[in-house]
Design a protein around this motif. Structure first.
Motif, PDB file in Angstrom:
ATOM      1  N   GLN A 248       0.831  -1.206   0.000  1.00 57.87           N
ATOM      2  CA  GLN A 248       0.000   0.000   0.000  1.00 57.87           C
ATOM      3  C   GLN A 248       0.865   1.255   0.000  1.00 57.87           C
ATOM      4  N   GLN A 249       1.925   1.269   0.808  1.00 54.27           N
ATOM      5  CA  GLN A 249       2.822   2.421   0.873  1.00 54.27           C
ATOM      6  C   GLN A 249       3.416   2.717  -0.500  1.00 54.27           C
TER       7      GLN A 249
ATOM      8  N   ALA B 149       1.404   6.796   2.084  1.00 56.25           N
ATOM      9  CA  ALA B 149       0.182   6.122   2.523  1.00 56.25           C
ATOM     10  C   ALA B 149      -0.727   7.092   3.276  1.00 56.25           C
ATOM     11  N   PHE B 150      -0.126   7.972   4.088  1.00 54.96           N
ATOM     12  CA  PHE B 150      -0.902   8.966   4.828  1.00 54.96           C
ATOM     13  C   PHE B 150      -1.651   9.904   3.878  1.00 54.96           C
ATOM     14  N   ILE B 151      -0.947  10.460   2.895  1.00 56.38           N
ATOM     15  CA  ILE B 151      -1.581  11.377   1.940  1.00 56.38           C
ATOM     16  C   ILE B 151      -2.667  10.650   1.153  1.00 56.38           C
TER      17      ILE B 151
ATOM     18  N   MET C  74       7.608  11.390   2.075  1.00 61.13           N
ATOM     19  CA  MET C  74       6.723  10.336   1.565  1.00 61.13           C
ATOM     20  C   MET C  74       7.413   8.973   1.550  1.00 61.13           C
ATOM     21  N   VAL C  75       8.717   8.911   1.305  1.00 59.20           N
ATOM     22  CA  VAL C  75       9.383   7.614   1.164  1.00 59.20           C
ATOM     23  C   VAL C  75       9.951   7.054   2.450  1.00 59.20           C
ATOM     24  N   LEU C  76      10.246   7.903   3.431  1.00 57.15           N
ATOM     25  CA  LEU C  76      10.854   7.377   4.659  1.00 57.15           C
ATOM     26  C   LEU C  76       9.884   6.448   5.390  1.00 57.15           C
ATOM     27  N   PRO C  77      10.335   5.231   5.686  1.00 57.15           N
ATOM     28  CA  PRO C  77       9.454   4.254   6.327  1.00 57.15           C
ATOM     29  C   PRO C  77       8.944   4.699   7.701  1.00 57.15           C
ATOM     30  N   GLN C  78       9.681   5.554   8.392  1.00 53.66           N
ATOM     31  CA  GLN C  78       9.247   6.018   9.708  1.00 53.66           C
ATOM     32  C   GLN C  78       7.966   6.841   9.624  1.00 53.66           C
ATOM     33  N   PHE C  79       7.767   7.530   8.514  1.00 54.23           N
ATOM     34  CA  PHE C  79       6.622   8.421   8.373  1.00 54.23           C
ATOM     35  C   PHE C  79       5.482   7.828   7.546  1.00 54.23           C
TER      36      PHE C  79
ATOM     37  N   LEU D 251       1.105   9.085  -6.136  1.00 58.33           N
ATOM     38  CA  LEU D 251       1.375  10.479  -5.786  1.00 58.33           C
ATOM     39  C   LEU D 251       2.540  11.057  -6.574  1.00 58.33           C
ATOM     40  N   TYR D 252       3.579  10.267  -6.796  1.00 59.02           N
ATOM     41  CA  TYR D 252       4.723  10.743  -7.572  1.00 59.02           C
ATOM     42  C   TYR D 252       4.303  11.027  -9.017  1.00 59.02           C
ATOM     43  N   SER D 253       3.469  10.174  -9.571  1.00 55.51           N
ATOM     44  CA  SER D 253       2.960  10.405 -10.929  1.00 55.51           C
ATOM     45  C   SER D 253       2.141  11.688 -10.985  1.00 55.51           C
ATOM     46  N   PHE D 254       1.279  11.873 -10.004  1.00 54.83           N
ATOM     47  CA  PHE D 254       0.472  13.092  -9.943  1.00 54.83           C
ATOM     48  C   PHE D 254       1.349  14.331  -9.781  1.00 54.83           C
ATOM     49  N   LEU D 255       2.350  14.246  -8.929  1.00 56.60           N
ATOM     50  CA  LEU D 255       3.275  15.355  -8.726  1.00 56.60           C
ATOM     51  C   LEU D 255       4.032  15.683 -10.013  1.00 56.60           C
ATOM     52  N   THR D 256       4.480  14.661 -10.715  1.00 55.97           N
ATOM     53  CA  THR D 256       5.213  14.868 -11.967  1.00 55.97           C
ATOM     54  C   THR D 256       4.319  15.494 -13.029  1.00 55.97           C
TER      55      THR D 256
END
Length: 136
Positions: free
Chosen positions: A41-42, A90-92, A81-86, A49-54
């Motif tokens: 899911q992450q 998935a949050f967005i 967005m990519v750091l596993p700690q955060f 999101l990266y596609s949308f941002l691009t």
């Protein structure tokens, strides 16, 4: 000081591809190979999101050229967005993207897809109504 600045500039230039593409590619392969669905899911959320941002960046390129810190802001957002700690991607996705899909009737509240609704909306988008081309 000149050499330090040059080094920082090169590190900054390399950080983007590493953070935005190389690490996510590696993590996506590892997610596919794992048995957990949480990491799937992450990384699916990240690529959406990266596609949308691009795409947004491509559309607004002439405006973003005037924002001096755009690349740094984008790099910080993608790093979060990519750091596993955060688990930022998935949050967005959960907080914003899924809600928009629910409003459009493409996803039900339980997370299941509404295939019939999505298919009908796509067909109506791609195939114009009869007589619509005559209005031009």
């Amino acid at each position: 000081m000149g050499r330090l600045w040059t080094l920082l500039t090169h590190v900054h230039s390399l950080a983007g591809p590493v953070v935005m593409l190389l690490y996510p590619l590696y993590a996506s392969v590892m997610a596919i190979e794992s048995t957990s669905k949480v990491d799937d899911q992450q990384w699916l959320a990240y690529w959406i999101l990266y596609s949308f941002l691009t795409l947004t960046e491509m559309l607004l390129q002439s405006i973003l050229e005037w924002v001096p810190m755009w690349y740094t802001m984008k790099l910080l957002l993608v790093t979060w967005m990519v750091l596993p700690q955060f688990r930022g991607a998935a949050f967005i996705y959960e907080r914003f993207v899924r809600e928009q899909f629910k409003k459009q009737g493409l996803v039900r509240g339980d997370g299941e897809h509404s295939h019939a609704g999505a298919r009908n909306k796509f067909v109506h988008f791609v195939l114009p109504k009869k007589g619509a081309h005559e209005a031009y």
